[in-house]
Design a protein around this motif. Structure first.
Motif, PDB file in Angstrom:
ATOM      1  N   GLY A   1     112.527  38.671 -19.854  1.00 20.92           N
ATOM      2  CA  GLY A   1     112.618  39.859 -19.386  1.00 20.92           C
ATOM      3  C   GLY A   1     112.813  40.386 -18.113  1.00 20.92           C
ATOM      4  N   LEU A   2     111.825  41.829 -18.657  1.00 24.71           N
ATOM      5  CA  LEU A   2     112.718  42.879 -18.062  1.00 24.71           C
ATOM      6  C   LEU A   2     113.507  42.040 -16.600  1.00 24.71           C
ATOM      7  N   ALA A   3     112.889  41.773 -15.940  1.00 26.32           N
ATOM      8  CA  ALA A   3     113.426  40.748 -14.616  1.00 26.32           C
ATOM      9  C   ALA A   3     114.260  39.562 -14.743  1.00 26.32           C
ATOM     10  N   ASP A   4     114.105  38.724 -15.670  1.00 29.70           N
ATOM     11  CA  ASP A   4     115.182  37.645 -15.622  1.00 29.70           C
ATOM     12  C   ASP A   4     116.457  38.851 -16.615  1.00 29.70           C
ATOM     13  N   ARG A   5     116.596  39.744 -17.140  1.00 31.06           N
ATOM     14  CA  ARG A   5     117.870  40.580 -17.667  1.00 31.06           C
ATOM     15  C   ARG A   5     118.245  41.073 -16.452  1.00 31.06           C
ATOM     16  N   SER A   6     117.687  41.181 -15.159  1.00 33.20           N
ATOM     17  CA  SER A   6     118.164  42.705 -14.871  1.00 33.20           C
ATOM     18  C   SER A   6     119.027  41.340 -13.585  1.00 33.20           C
ATOM     19  N   GLY A   7     118.644  39.916 -13.156  1.00 33.11           N
ATOM     20  CA  GLY A   7     119.358  39.416 -12.179  1.00 33.11           C
ATOM     21  C   GLY A   7     118.889  39.434 -11.024  1.00 33.11           C
ATOM     22  N   LEU A   8     117.844  40.205 -10.821  1.00 35.06           N
ATOM     23  CA  LEU A   8     117.814  40.922  -9.790  1.00 35.06           C
ATOM     24  C   LEU A   8     116.371  39.979  -8.905  1.00 35.06           C
TER      25      LEU A   8
ATOM     26  N   VAL B   1     114.157  50.019 -13.304  1.00 36.49           N
ATOM     27  CA  VAL B   1     112.661  50.975 -14.253  1.00 36.49           C
ATOM     28  C   VAL B   1     112.217  50.110 -15.243  1.00 36.49           C
ATOM     29  N   LYS B   2     111.261  50.434 -15.907  1.00 37.33           N
ATOM     30  CA  LYS B   2     110.346  49.761 -16.852  1.00 37.33           C
ATOM     31  C   LYS B   2     109.565  50.725 -17.204  1.00 37.33           C
ATOM     32  N   ASN B   3     109.438  50.811 -18.825  1.00 34.74           N
ATOM     33  CA  ASN B   3     108.780  52.006 -19.630  1.00 34.74           C
ATOM     34  C   ASN B   3     107.178  51.241 -20.143  1.00 34.74           C
ATOM     35  N   ASN B   4     107.396  51.201 -20.659  1.00 37.12           N
ATOM     36  CA  ASN B   4     105.729  50.311 -21.389  1.00 37.12           C
ATOM     37  C   ASN B   4     106.383  48.737 -21.550  1.00 37.12           C
TER      38      ASN B   4
END
Length: 195
Positions: A161-168, A133-136
């Motif tokens: 980044g978001l992808a890195d922090r999620s680890g998914l 789930v990404k906002n802006n």
């Protein structure tokens, strides 16, 4: 729970302390320490809380608010009742607080995924379903077309980044679908627009 297990461990360690086994006395003192006992109690309380999912008392707080205001209007008009009616009719309470409550209470924010088919062949590649789930904020990953297969793949994951922090997501992952749209045959630029 954890406190009971710790009590049993302490009983066993007290027997070993009497035989003077190296390091057992220090371990015994550590496990008996008040700060560790308090930390374990906090842990058990958190585990108990996580097991219970808070449920809203009502899904329609705004409707209940209107009903209470009407009941107060019909009753005797003391100074306290007038004050309460004024507070309950205030826009910041009705529009902001109660509306936000109803919005949250009526939604299930857990992602819903389609069921996996029962007859998946054993030699078929494994597939992960990823929900980010990404906002802006940017996704924090770049994509490219694989030179040989033509598949759209994750070229790299940007640190922090978001992808890195999620680890998914990982470099080399093949994208099959983005936001419900199949990406086979699309150009990387088209996939970026879907993201």
């Amino acid at each position: 729970g954890v406190s009971h297990v710790l009590t049993l461990v302490l009983q066993e360690l007290s027997l070993l302390c009497k035989r003077d086994v190296n390091g057992v006395g220090m371990l015994y003192d550590l496990l008996r320490s008040h700060w560790l006992q308090a930390l374990l109690k906090i842990y058990e309380c958190l585990q108990h809380y996580l097991g219970k999912r808070p449920v809203p008392v009502t899904l329609q707080a705004r409707a209940l608010n209107r009903e209470v205001v009407e009941l107060l209007r019909e009753g005797p008009q003391s100074g306290e009742i007038k004050e309460l009616r004024r507070l309950l009719r205030a826009p910041h309470l009705k529009a902001a607080l109660l509306s936000a409550h109803d919005t949250v209470a009526q939604k299930d924010f857990e992602p819903t995924l389609p069921p996996l088919p029962d007859n998946i062949p054993e030699n078929e590649e494994a597939m992960r379903i990823v929900c980010l789930v990404k906002n802006n904020q940017p996704l924090g990953a770049t994509i490219k077309r694989h030179e040989i297969t033509g598949d759209i793949t994750v070229a790299r994951v940007i640190h922090g980044g978001l992808a890195d922090r999620s680890g998914l997501l990982y470099a080399g992952d093949k994208l099959v679908e983005v936001n419900g749209v199949p990406v086979e045959g699309l150009d990387p630029e088209q996939v970026i627009n879907i993201l």
